[in-house]
Scaffold this active site. Structure first.
Site, mmCIF file in Angstrom:
data_model
loop_
_atom_site.group_PDB
_atom_site.id
_atom_site.type_symbol
_atom_site.label_atom_id
_atom_site.label_comp_id
_atom_site.label_asym_id
_atom_site.label_seq_id
_atom_site.Cartn_x
_atom_site.Cartn_y
_atom_site.Cartn_z
ATOM 1 N N LYS A 15 5.359 -12.775 -9.035
ATOM 2 C CA LYS A 15 4.562 -11.681 -8.462
ATOM 3 C C LYS A 15 4.769 -11.606 -6.955
ATOM 4 O O LYS A 15 4.714 -10.551 -6.368
ATOM 5 C CB LYS A 15 3.066 -11.935 -8.685
ATOM 6 C CG LYS A 15 2.615 -11.904 -10.104
ATOM 7 C CD LYS A 15 1.087 -11.872 -10.129
ATOM 8 C CE LYS A 15 0.531 -12.675 -11.277
ATOM 9 N NZ LYS A 15 0.243 -14.082 -10.966
ATOM 10 N N LYS A 57 12.667 -17.994 -10.546
ATOM 11 C CA LYS A 57 11.791 -17.412 -11.569
ATOM 12 C C LYS A 57 11.264 -16.041 -11.139
ATOM 13 O O LYS A 57 11.095 -15.791 -9.938
ATOM 14 C CB LYS A 57 10.651 -18.374 -11.933
ATOM 15 C CG LYS A 57 9.527 -18.432 -10.950
ATOM 16 C CD LYS A 57 8.254 -19.015 -11.595
ATOM 17 C CE LYS A 57 7.078 -18.774 -10.661
ATOM 18 N NZ LYS A 57 5.788 -18.786 -11.254
ATOM 19 N N LYS A 73 5.433 -22.998 -2.095
ATOM 20 C CA LYS A 73 4.572 -22.016 -1.430
ATOM 21 C C LYS A 73 4.273 -22.390 0.021
ATOM 22 O O LYS A 73 4.104 -21.512 0.857
ATOM 23 C CB LYS A 73 3.283 -21.805 -2.222
ATOM 24 C CG LYS A 73 3.574 -21.160 -3.574
ATOM 25 C CD LYS A 73 2.407 -20.422 -4.158
ATOM 26 C CE LYS A 73 2.907 -19.582 -5.320
ATOM 27 N NZ LYS A 73 1.879 -18.955 -6.101
HETATM 28 N N1 AQP Z 1 8.804 -16.186 -14.537
HETATM 29 C C1 AQP Z 1 7.964 -16.659 -15.435
HETATM 30 N N2 AQP Z 1 8.400 -16.916 -16.689
HETATM 31 C C2 AQP Z 1 7.536 -17.378 -17.630
HETATM 32 N N3 AQP Z 1 6.225 -17.607 -17.405
HETATM 33 C C3 AQP Z 1 5.756 -17.350 -16.177
HETATM 34 N N4 AQP Z 1 4.531 -17.454 -15.632
HETATM 35 C C4 AQP Z 1 4.579 -17.066 -14.337
HETATM 36 N N5 AQP Z 1 5.827 -16.699 -14.022
HETATM 37 C C5 AQP Z 1 6.597 -16.864 -15.137
HETATM 38 C C6 AQP Z 1 3.342 -17.902 -16.347
HETATM 39 O O1 AQP Z 1 2.352 -16.892 -16.196
HETATM 40 C C7 AQP Z 1 1.084 -17.516 -16.160
HETATM 41 C C8 AQP Z 1 0.269 -16.995 -15.017
HETATM 42 O O2 AQP Z 1 0.813 -17.354 -13.819
HETATM 43 P P1 AQP Z 1 -0.013 -17.288 -12.473
HETATM 44 O O3 AQP Z 1 -0.742 -16.027 -12.355
HETATM 45 O O4 AQP Z 1 -0.780 -18.533 -12.305
HETATM 46 O O5 AQP Z 1 1.136 -17.242 -11.446
HETATM 47 P P2 AQP Z 1 2.315 -18.211 -11.163
HETATM 48 O O6 AQP Z 1 2.623 -19.156 -12.258
HETATM 49 O O7 AQP Z 1 2.098 -18.829 -9.831
HETATM 50 O O8 AQP Z 1 3.529 -17.205 -11.113
HETATM 51 P P3 AQP Z 1 3.640 -15.782 -10.580
HETATM 52 O O9 AQP Z 1 3.266 -14.792 -11.610
HETATM 53 O O10 AQP Z 1 4.998 -15.643 -10.057
HETATM 54 O O11 AQP Z 1 2.599 -15.609 -9.416
HETATM 55 P P4 AQP Z 1 2.697 -15.944 -7.886
HETATM 56 O O12 AQP Z 1 3.966 -15.320 -7.377
HETATM 57 O O13 AQP Z 1 1.473 -15.306 -7.325
HETATM 58 O O14 AQP Z 1 2.718 -17.409 -7.714
HETATM 59 C C9 AQP Z 1 1.301 -19.013 -16.116
HETATM 60 O O15 AQP Z 1 1.101 -19.546 -17.411
HETATM 61 C C10 AQP Z 1 2.734 -19.141 -15.729
HETATM 62 O O16 AQP Z 1 3.311 -20.309 -16.255
#
Ligand code: AQP
Length: 338
Positions: free
Chosen positions: A199, A196, A113
């Site tokens: 969002k 992966k 990030k």
């Molecule tokens: N691609 C993924 N496959 C499986 N699990 C996933 N998680 C996130 N992306 C995947 C799981 O979702 C939960 C919530 O995640 P978060 O809101 O903390 O966001 P993150 O892990 O940083 O991933 P995102 O959704 O892509 O958000 P951004 O882009 O904002 O960083 C966690 O349990 C995570 O493991």
């Protein structure tokens, strides 16, 4: 007693990765007896990257609606917003005093990030895993269901629990266990099977959002990157074909069958045949969740009541832990107000 804690950031709409990697598992964990569950919308984490402050509060409600629409039942789980329980930030500061910068610098999420511009990254982004440790330890959670990407942060939480115990000569925090057993612990981008699903990825075509209409789901799956070979008749031959493996994994997770079963059913078929079948399964599974979410968002007062009650319950638990940590660390509680 087993105690489960997990959370998601209101950075944007939840996607299929969040659902299959974590949320679906949270819902399944509600079947367990003698277990207390806390599911949080982690808005303080969401502000560690640039964000739209005019949308954050709405996004927070939407994530809570998604939890409920997916099956999180406020009678079985405490559902609340992180910033409504100030003890998260307080415990974070206390843990920050024993967090090593070197370890935080090695966190993959920070490196991803912060990108090339590490010097300009915020202290909040750097300390993200310390806040996550505080989230978990505040409730003395024993189990933390997350997707695979959060494994490293969980290890840091375990590390901080030990550091605290050693530094203060106590056996206070136990080691929370990661539960990485969602049906698809790592869902990949629809446009690049090596990244992966996320969002914050620029293109919306890389992910299926829980609020996507059936037409959008069909379109995104149709346009998903694949190779030109047909599906093989064994799982091993999917190795080295990340996009194909991803679509097979998603199909299996949504249909509730194994990847082997998917391969058996579609062996020798081209993606032209497989993709419409995958789109059908996805729409069938997600449409009721989307519909329920929209209904909930039409009646925001209901979500707000759930979050209010949840915060009240969470605060009682949080205040107790923080008070005990104050005692252990030698902080005065003379005029502490709770
Ligand atoms: N691609 C993924 N496959 C499986 N699990 C996933 N998680 C996130 N992306 C995947 C799981 O979702 C939960 C919530 O995640 P978060 O809101 O903390 O966001 P993150 O892990 O940083 O991933 P995102 O959704 O892509 O958000 P951004 O882009 O904002 O960083 C966690 O349990 C995570 O493991």
């Amino acid at each position: 007693m087993k105690r489960i804690f997990s959370g998601m950031q209101p950075t944007s709409q939840l996607h299929l990765g969040n659902y299959l990697g974590a949320l679906k598992n949270w819902v399944d964990l509600q079947k367990e007896e003698d277990t207390q569950r806390l599911y949080c919308v982690v808005d303080l984490h969401a502000i560690t990257m640039p964000y739209d402050h005019t949308q954050l509060s709405q996004a927070t409600l939407e994530i809570a609606a998604a939890y409920m629409a997916a099956g999180i039942d406020p009678k079985k789980s405490i559902l609340f917003v992180q910033s409504h329980v100030p003890e998260h930030a307080q415990l974070m500061w206390l843990l920050a005093t024993m967090s090593q910068m070197g370890k935080l610098e090695r966190m993959t999420q920070f490196k991803d990030k912060a990108g090339k511009n590490k010097e300009r990254a915020s202290l909040g982004l750097f300390a993200y895993p310390v806040l996550m440790a505080a989230d978990i330890l505040l409730y003395k959670a024993t189990h933390v269901p997350v997707g695979e990407d959060q494994k490293q942060h969980l290890e840091l939480t375990r590390d901080l629990a030990s550091t605290f115990n050693t530094r203060y000569g106590v056996d206070y925090f136990s080691q929370p266990e990661p539960v990485i057993s969602g049906p698809a612990p790592r869902v990949m981008s629809l446009r690049d099977g090596t990244k992966k699903m996320s969002k914050s990825a620029d293109s919306d075509m890389t992910r299926i959002n829980l609020i996507d209409t059936p037409e959008m789901i069909v379109k995104k799956i149709k346009k998903a990157k694949t190779d030109s070979d047909p599906l093989p008749d064994n799982l091993k031959d999917l190795e080295g074909r990340p996009e194909a493996m991803n679509l097979v994994t998603i199909y299996a997770a949504l249909a509730g069958i194994s990847k082997e079963q998917v391969i058996k059913e579609f062996a020798g078929q081209q993606f032209g045949k497989f993709k419409p079948a995958l789109a059908d399964v996805a729409v069938e599974h997600l449409a009721p969740i989307t519909e329920r979410m929209n209904e909930l968002l039409d009646d925001k007062a209901q979500i707000e009541t759930v979050l209010h009650d949840g915060a009240e319950q969470a605060r009682k638990m949080a205040a107790q832990t923080l008070g005990e940590v104050f005692d252990i660390m030698g902080l005065s509680k003379v005029a502490m107000i709770h």
